[in-house]
Every structure is written in C-alpha cells, then in structure tokens.
Scaffold this motif. Structure first.
Motif, mmCIF file in Angstrom:
data_model
loop_
_atom_site.group_PDB
_atom_site.id
_atom_site.type_symbol
_atom_site.label_atom_id
_atom_site.label_comp_id
_atom_site.label_asym_id
_atom_site.label_seq_id
_atom_site.Cartn_x
_atom_site.Cartn_y
_atom_site.Cartn_z
ATOM 1 N N TYR A 1 0.829 -1.205 0.000
ATOM 2 C CA TYR A 1 0.000 0.000 0.000
ATOM 3 C C TYR A 1 0.866 1.259 0.000
ATOM 4 O O TYR A 1 1.793 1.379 0.796
ATOM 5 C CB TYR A 1 -0.935 -0.003 1.198
ATOM 6 C CG TYR A 1 -1.934 -1.134 1.142
ATOM 7 C CD1 TYR A 1 -1.601 -2.401 1.619
ATOM 8 C CD2 TYR A 1 -3.198 -0.947 0.591
ATOM 9 C CE1 TYR A 1 -2.495 -3.453 1.549
ATOM 10 C CE2 TYR A 1 -4.104 -1.987 0.528
ATOM 11 C CZ TYR A 1 -3.749 -3.237 1.003
ATOM 12 O OH TYR A 1 -4.643 -4.273 0.924
ATOM 13 N N ALA A 2 0.516 2.185 -0.883
ATOM 14 C CA ALA A 2 1.305 3.412 -1.033
ATOM 15 C C ALA A 2 0.788 4.553 -0.166
ATOM 16 O O ALA A 2 1.549 5.456 0.167
ATOM 17 C CB ALA A 2 1.297 3.846 -2.499
ATOM 18 N N TYR A 3 -0.489 4.525 0.159
ATOM 19 C CA TYR A 3 -1.099 5.653 0.871
ATOM 20 C C TYR A 3 -1.736 5.163 2.174
ATOM 21 O O TYR A 3 -2.381 4.118 2.204
ATOM 22 C CB TYR A 3 -2.153 6.321 -0.013
ATOM 23 C CG TYR A 3 -1.640 6.697 -1.378
ATOM 24 C CD1 TYR A 3 -2.046 6.004 -2.508
ATOM 25 C CD2 TYR A 3 -0.719 7.733 -1.526
ATOM 26 C CE1 TYR A 3 -1.574 6.331 -3.759
ATOM 27 C CE2 TYR A 3 -0.236 8.061 -2.781
ATOM 28 C CZ TYR A 3 -0.662 7.356 -3.887
ATOM 29 O OH TYR A 3 -0.177 7.688 -5.134
ATOM 30 N N TRP A 4 -1.572 5.981 3.214
ATOM 31 C CA TRP A 4 -2.067 5.632 4.540
ATOM 32 C C TRP A 4 -2.740 6.834 5.196
ATOM 33 O O TRP A 4 -2.307 7.979 5.012
ATOM 34 C CB TRP A 4 -0.917 5.163 5.444
ATOM 35 C CG TRP A 4 -0.326 3.863 4.999
ATOM 36 C CD1 TRP A 4 0.655 3.681 4.065
ATOM 37 C CD2 TRP A 4 -0.676 2.567 5.475
ATOM 38 N NE1 TRP A 4 0.929 2.335 3.921
ATOM 39 C CE2 TRP A 4 0.130 1.633 4.782
ATOM 40 C CE3 TRP A 4 -1.590 2.088 6.412
ATOM 41 C CZ2 TRP A 4 0.040 0.270 5.008
ATOM 42 C CZ3 TRP A 4 -1.670 0.732 6.637
ATOM 43 C CH2 TRP A 4 -0.867 -0.162 5.941
ATOM 44 N N GLY A 5 -3.773 6.535 5.978
ATOM 45 C CA GLY A 5 -4.380 7.574 6.793
ATOM 46 C C GLY A 5 -3.607 7.746 8.088
ATOM 47 O O GLY A 5 -2.625 7.044 8.338
ATOM 48 N N GLN A 6 -4.079 8.656 8.926
ATOM 49 C CA GLN A 6 -3.384 8.963 10.175
ATOM 50 C C GLN A 6 -3.787 8.016 11.301
ATOM 51 O O GLN A 6 -3.137 7.983 12.345
ATOM 52 C CB GLN A 6 -3.652 10.417 10.583
ATOM 53 C CG GLN A 6 -4.966 10.647 11.339
ATOM 54 C CD GLN A 6 -6.201 10.514 10.470
ATOM 55 O OE1 GLN A 6 -6.114 10.436 9.241
ATOM 56 N NE2 GLN A 6 -7.364 10.476 11.093
ATOM 57 N N GLY A 7 -4.851 7.274 11.104
ATOM 58 C CA GLY A 7 -5.287 6.297 12.097
ATOM 59 C C GLY A 7 -6.385 6.817 13.002
ATOM 60 O O GLY A 7 -6.502 8.023 13.250
ATOM 61 N N THR A 8 -7.190 5.898 13.509
ATOM 62 C CA THR A 8 -8.236 6.231 14.479
ATOM 63 C C THR A 8 -8.223 5.168 15.567
ATOM 64 O O THR A 8 -8.100 3.972 15.289
ATOM 65 C CB THR A 8 -9.615 6.330 13.789
ATOM 66 O OG1 THR A 8 -10.588 6.770 14.744
ATOM 67 C CG2 THR A 8 -10.068 4.999 13.202
ATOM 68 N N GLN A 9 -8.326 5.624 16.814
ATOM 69 C CA GLN A 9 -8.211 4.712 17.956
ATOM 70 C C GLN A 9 -9.525 3.986 18.203
ATOM 71 O O GLN A 9 -10.592 4.612 18.274
ATOM 72 C CB GLN A 9 -7.815 5.495 19.214
ATOM 73 C CG GLN A 9 -7.760 4.663 20.486
ATOM 74 C CD GLN A 9 -6.586 3.689 20.500
ATOM 75 O OE1 GLN A 9 -5.465 4.057 20.160
ATOM 76 N NE2 GLN A 9 -6.846 2.447 20.896
ATOM 77 N N VAL A 10 -9.428 2.687 18.373
ATOM 78 C CA VAL A 10 -10.565 1.864 18.794
ATOM 79 C C VAL A 10 -10.176 1.186 20.103
ATOM 80 O O VAL A 10 -9.148 0.511 20.175
ATOM 81 C CB VAL A 10 -10.914 0.800 17.738
ATOM 82 C CG1 VAL A 10 -11.952 -0.176 18.285
ATOM 83 C CG2 VAL A 10 -11.430 1.467 16.468
ATOM 84 N N THR A 11 -10.994 1.400 21.125
ATOM 85 C CA THR A 11 -10.743 0.799 22.428
ATOM 86 C C THR A 11 -11.964 0.003 22.845
ATOM 87 O O THR A 11 -13.077 0.542 22.885
ATOM 88 C CB THR A 11 -10.434 1.870 23.482
ATOM 89 O OG1 THR A 11 -9.307 2.652 23.061
ATOM 90 C CG2 THR A 11 -10.116 1.228 24.829
ATOM 91 N N VAL A 12 -11.744 -1.271 23.143
ATOM 92 C CA VAL A 12 -12.835 -2.156 23.546
ATOM 93 C C VAL A 12 -12.607 -2.549 25.001
ATOM 94 O O VAL A 12 -11.599 -3.178 25.339
ATOM 95 C CB VAL A 12 -12.898 -3.408 22.666
ATOM 96 C CG1 VAL A 12 -14.115 -4.258 23.049
ATOM 97 C CG2 VAL A 12 -12.975 -3.018 21.186
ATOM 98 N N SER A 13 -13.532 -2.172 25.861
ATOM 99 C CA SER A 13 -13.402 -2.474 27.284
ATOM 100 C C SER A 13 -14.077 -3.811 27.600
ATOM 101 O O SER A 13 -15.002 -4.242 26.915
ATOM 102 C CB SER A 13 -14.019 -1.364 28.115
ATOM 103 O OG SER A 13 -15.409 -1.263 27.861
ATOM 104 N N LYS A 14 -13.622 -4.416 28.698
ATOM 105 C CA LYS A 14 -14.171 -5.721 29.096
ATOM 106 C C LYS A 14 -15.554 -5.552 29.696
ATOM 107 O O LYS A 14 -15.889 -4.527 30.239
ATOM 108 C CB LYS A 14 -13.221 -6.390 30.076
ATOM 109 C CG LYS A 14 -11.880 -6.718 29.476
ATOM 110 C CD LYS A 14 -10.968 -7.389 30.499
ATOM 111 C CE LYS A 14 -9.610 -7.685 29.885
ATOM 112 N NZ LYS A 14 -8.691 -8.318 30.866
#
Length: 125
Positions: A112-125
C-alpha cells in the motif's frame, strides 16, 4: 497523491459495534485495492481486511472473519469497516490504506502506497 482520513473510532464495551469510515481525496473508483490495518501498542501493524476495486472481492484476517465487514462506496469515495461483536483484543489504532497499482498482495502492508493517520478503537471488558 491520495489523502485518506479515518473517522468513527472510539470506546465501546465488549460485544458492541463500531463503524469506521475512510474518506479519500481521490476518486476511489480509480483506486485499486483498499484495506484496513491495525496496530496495538508494542505490536506490528497487522492486516484486518481489504477489498479490490473491481468485482468487490474481499479479504479478512482470520481473527475478524465473521465479525467485521469491509465495503467501499465509489460514488462517495469512501471505505468502511463495520465491526461487530468487538473484543478487547480488537483494541488498536486502525489505519486505512490504498494501493497505487493493481494485482498487489492485499494482506501485505508493503503493498500500500497511501495511509491515513489512524483512528483509535478501544474495547473495554
């Protein structure tokens, strides 16, 4: 050059759902394979899912198969990831990616040549 911007991350309880979106600055109809990757602290970036530009062929990591669905809307130039039955081990920063050439290996981040900056996903118990 293609700019990718992810959205939709957040905090959710185990068993819940989230929908991630990725907006592209270019017409996605002209973009080859697009994919989602994730990276948890201390871990390498890992493949989550990918979708070809033509035919809509999809690929999934075994860890998310049956729970996550990847889709693309070429009319709106977006890529989405519907995440259901989330588990604490799904916690990571999720990245959208786009390839600049056809016939890539969709599971390989080097494709992959292009990437986004990312987004956080947090899953709690």
């Amino acid at each position: 050059q293609v700019n990718l911007v992810e959205s939709g991350g957040g905090l959710v309880q185990a068993g819940g759902s989230l929908r991630l979106s990725c907006a592209a600055s270019a017409r996605t109809v002209n973009i080859y394979t697009m994919g989602w990757f994730r990276q948890a602290p201390g871990n390498e970036r890992e493949f989550v899912g990918a979708i070809r530009s033509t035919g809509g062929t999809t690929f999934y990591a075994d860890s998310v198969k049956g729970r996550f669905v990847i889709s693309r809307n070429n009319a709106k130039d977006t890529l989405s990831l519907q995440m259901n039955s989330l588990k604490p081990e799904d916690t990571a920063v999720y990245y959208c990616a786009a390839a600049s050439s056809p016939n890539i290996r969709p599971l390989d981040p080097q494709s992959y040549a292009y990437w986004g900056q990312g987004t956080q996903v947090t899953v709690s118990k």
